[in-house]
Design an enzyme around this catalytic site. Structure first.
Site, PDB file in Angstrom:
ATOM      1  N   ARG A   1      15.396 -11.058  10.523  1.00  0.00           N
ATOM      2  CA  ARG A   1      14.282 -11.480   9.640  1.00  0.00           C
ATOM      3  C   ARG A   1      12.925 -10.910  10.083  1.00  0.00           C
ATOM      4  NH1 ARG A   1      16.812 -16.703   9.742  1.00  0.00           N
ATOM      5  NH2 ARG A   1      18.142 -16.918   7.906  1.00  0.00           N
TER       6      ARG A   1
ATOM      7  N   LYS B   1       4.509  -1.482   2.248  1.00  0.00           N
ATOM      8  CA  LYS B   1       5.655  -1.367   1.332  1.00  0.00           C
ATOM      9  C   LYS B   1       6.810  -0.719   2.090  1.00  0.00           C
ATOM     10  CE  LYS B   1       3.788  -1.209  -3.323  1.00  0.00           C
ATOM     11  NZ  LYS B   1       3.598  -0.392  -4.534  1.00  0.00           N
TER      12      LYS B   1
ATOM     13  N   GLU C   1      -1.370  12.789  -3.150  1.00  0.00           N
ATOM     14  CA  GLU C   1      -1.777  11.396  -2.877  1.00  0.00           C
ATOM     15  C   GLU C   1      -3.235  11.351  -2.428  1.00  0.00           C
ATOM     16  OE1 GLU C   1       0.148   9.042  -3.865  1.00  0.00           O
ATOM     17  OE2 GLU C   1       2.125   9.996  -3.913  1.00  0.00           O
TER      18      GLU C   1
ATOM     19  N   LYS D   1      -7.135   2.890   0.840  1.00  0.00           N
ATOM     20  CA  LYS D   1      -5.909   2.101   0.709  1.00  0.00           C
ATOM     21  C   LYS D   1      -6.075   0.738   1.379  1.00  0.00           C
ATOM     22  CE  LYS D   1      -1.030   2.039   0.382  1.00  0.00           C
ATOM     23  NZ  LYS D   1       0.223   2.737   0.350  1.00  0.00           N
TER      24      LYS D   1
ATOM     25  N   GLU E   1       0.568  -6.497  -4.828  1.00  0.00           N
ATOM     26  CA  GLU E   1       0.517  -5.794  -6.115  1.00  0.00           C
ATOM     27  C   GLU E   1       0.578  -6.724  -7.319  1.00  0.00           C
ATOM     28  OE1 GLU E   1       2.382  -1.955  -5.986  1.00  0.00           O
ATOM     29  OE2 GLU E   1       2.497  -1.888  -8.169  1.00  0.00           O
TER      30      GLU E   1
ATOM     31  N   ARG F   1      -3.711  -3.271  -6.794  1.00  0.00           N
ATOM     32  CA  ARG F   1      -2.909  -2.334  -5.983  1.00  0.00           C
ATOM     33  C   ARG F   1      -2.216  -1.313  -6.895  1.00  0.00           C
ATOM     34  NH1 ARG F   1       0.548  -3.194  -0.446  1.00  0.00           N
ATOM     35  NH2 ARG F   1       1.285  -1.035  -0.345  1.00  0.00           N
TER      36      ARG F   1
ATOM     37  N   ASN G   1      -1.056   3.658  -8.045  1.00  0.00           N
ATOM     38  CA  ASN G   1       0.010   4.368  -8.761  1.00  0.00           C
ATOM     39  C   ASN G   1      -0.559   5.315  -9.824  1.00  0.00           C
ATOM     40  OD1 ASN G   1       2.004   2.973  -7.329  1.00  0.00           O
ATOM     41  ND2 ASN G   1       1.830   1.229  -8.717  1.00  0.00           N
TER      42      ASN G   1
ATOM     43  N   HIS H   1       1.515   8.042 -11.296  1.00  0.00           N
ATOM     44  CA  HIS H   1       2.901   7.844 -10.869  1.00  0.00           C
ATOM     45  C   HIS H   1       3.842   7.437 -12.006  1.00  0.00           C
ATOM     46  CE1 HIS H   1       1.115   8.280  -6.973  1.00  0.00           C
ATOM     47  NE2 HIS H   1       2.249   8.048  -6.335  1.00  0.00           N
TER      48      HIS H   1
ATOM     49  N   HIS I   1       7.158   9.495 -12.031  1.00  0.00           N
ATOM     50  CA  HIS I   1       8.522   8.985 -11.838  1.00  0.00           C
ATOM     51  C   HIS I   1       9.449   9.475 -12.948  1.00  0.00           C
ATOM     52  CE1 HIS I   1       6.816   5.530  -9.179  1.00  0.00           C
ATOM     53  NE2 HIS I   1       7.012   6.644  -8.512  1.00  0.00           N
TER      54      HIS I   1
ATOM     55  N   HIS J   1       8.049  14.966  -5.177  1.00  0.00           N
ATOM     56  CA  HIS J   1       7.234  13.811  -5.570  1.00  0.00           C
ATOM     57  C   HIS J   1       5.773  14.241  -5.763  1.00  0.00           C
ATOM     58  CE1 HIS J   1       5.949   9.680  -5.915  1.00  0.00           C
ATOM     59  NE2 HIS J   1       5.096   9.836  -4.916  1.00  0.00           N
TER      60      HIS J   1
HETATM   61  N1  GLY Z   1       2.051   3.899  -2.696  1.00  0.00           N
HETATM   62  C1  GLY Z   1       1.480   2.844  -3.437  1.00  0.00           C
HETATM   63  C2  GLY Z   1       1.339   1.573  -2.684  1.00  0.00           C
HETATM   64  O1  GLY Z   1       1.541   1.510  -1.491  1.00  0.00           O
HETATM   65  O2  GLY Z   1       1.033   0.585  -3.293  1.00  0.00           O
END
Ligand code: GLY
Length: 369
Positions: free
Chosen positions: A122, A144, A186, A229, A239, A243, A247, A250, A254, A267
């Site tokens: 955990r 993430k 990015e 960030k 998010e 947040r 994207n 993106h 995607h 990417h």
């Molecule tokens: N790469 C986008 C984020 O970390 O929210």
């Protein structure tokens, strides 16, 4: 020259350190404060190949019990199968909660390795050592973690913050050409959504030889991106709102990656095209997003997919099955103006199709550069 940026999260504040040749010093400090019995190192196979002469003696100095696992390159390591292999490796070597996992590599190694650290027992202490530009500015920051599922990318995972991030730009000396453009996309994204100075600092990339970019320019650029960030993540770690600005480009990207079976486009290439599409869609919606801040970097991208291989119908279908959709409609990150992003559901498919046409023009041979 180096910098340290605070990253605030619900589980506490940690730091990202950026500099050239800083790894030994910061890793030593971090390990001294965690004082683990066992040190588990998950390392990208190519990074291991290029840097083992430096890294392996360093680990041996840091701990008497070091366990190393190579992570094969490529998206296929972000799988249930490989995540499970990492868990076998950790548990069979008697991982304890007081141990530490160090993840060294790009986005793939970082995402799957951090997810294993989040899920074993955990959650065990994690240190990120990103080795690509993309991982330094984006995937190692903000917690993430995750793997892919046959239904789509990043569908399984957790938010799990590391104890620290150590971004040593020396790793960029061995970064393959395509990884530079992956990272650059990015970086430009942060310029688009928040910090226009990033666009100016990126001009250095247009000079040609990436290895000639002075260390201090790179450190400053990476630091600026991490600050953007960190600000966004401090406000919206999980998010629920802003947040999603991270994207930008993106949603289109995607769909492009899926249409190319994640093979014929990287990417970063997809994100660059996605940002061009999102800018165009912003203009079609009446917003003030003129200017070639992203487009001027076109010479740095070498697309292998042609416009004839893509169709807006198929791409729209992929966008509608993306996990960020809003019912049947697609939510886009648009620019009201540069550095002023907005989340908007677009119902008008003709506008979306026009944005795709803009993408197709970028990759057709007649595009003036
Ligand atoms: N790469 C986008 C984020 O970390 O929210």
């Amino acid at each position: 020259m180096s910098s340290s940026i605070d990253i605030k999260s619900a589980s506490g504040t940690y730091q990202a350190h950026v500099g050239r040749g800083i790894l030994d010093e910061y890793l030593k400090k971090e390990i001294a404060s965690l004082n683990p019995n066992n040190l588990f190192v998950l390392i990208d196979e190519n990074v291991r190949k290029h840097h083992s002469q430096h890294l392996e003696p360093l680990f041996d100095k840091l701990s008497e019990r070091v366990h190393l696992l190579s992570v094969p390159e490529g998206e296929s390591s972000k799988s249930l199968a490989f995540w499970s292999e990492i868990l076998d490796f950790l548990l069979q070597n008697h991982l304890q909660r007081s141990d530490a996992v160090v993840v060294i590599g790009g986005g793939v190694t970082g995402d799957v390795g951090a997810f294993a650290a989040a899920s074993a027992l955990r959650g065990v202490p994690l240190i990120h050592i990103p080795t690509t530009l993309l991982a330094m500015v984006d995937s190692s920051i903000g917690g993430k973690t995750g793997i892919n599922h046959e239904m789509g990318k990043n569908l399984i995972g957790a938010f799990y913050q590391p104890k620290s991030v150590i971004a040593d730009t020396r790793f960029l000396d061995t970064l393959p050409e395509m990884e530079w453009s992956n990272g650059l996309s990015e970086v430009l994204k942060y310029g688009a959504i928040r910090d226009r100075v990033i666009f100016d600092e990126c001009e250095r990339f247009l000079d040609g030889n990436r290895n000639k970019i002075p260390a201090k320019t790179l450190i400053s650029l990476i630091t600026r991106c991490i600050r953007v960030k960190a600000d966004v993540v401090a406000e919206d770690e999980f998010e629920g709102g802003i947040r999603a600005f991270l994207n930008y480009g993106h949603t289109f990207a995607h769909a492009l990656e899926r249409a190319c079976d994640y093979g014929k486009i990287s990417h970063g290439e997809a994100v660059w095209l996605g940002m061009i599409a999102a800018q165009h869609l912003s203009k079609l919606r009446g917003y003030e997003a003129e200017g070639d801040f992203i487009r001027k970097f076109r010479p740095l991208y070498h697309f292998r997919v042609s416009a004839e291989e893509l169709s807006s119908d198929e791409l729209n279908r992929h966008m509608k099955s993306d996990k960020k959709r809003d019912g049947d409609h697609i939510r886009f990150i648009l620019l009201k103006k540069w550095q002023h992003p907005v989340i908007e559901t677009v119902m008008d498919e003709d506008q979306v199709n026009e944005a795709w046409q803009m993408v197709f023009r970028q990759i057709s041979p007649s595009t003036k550069q």
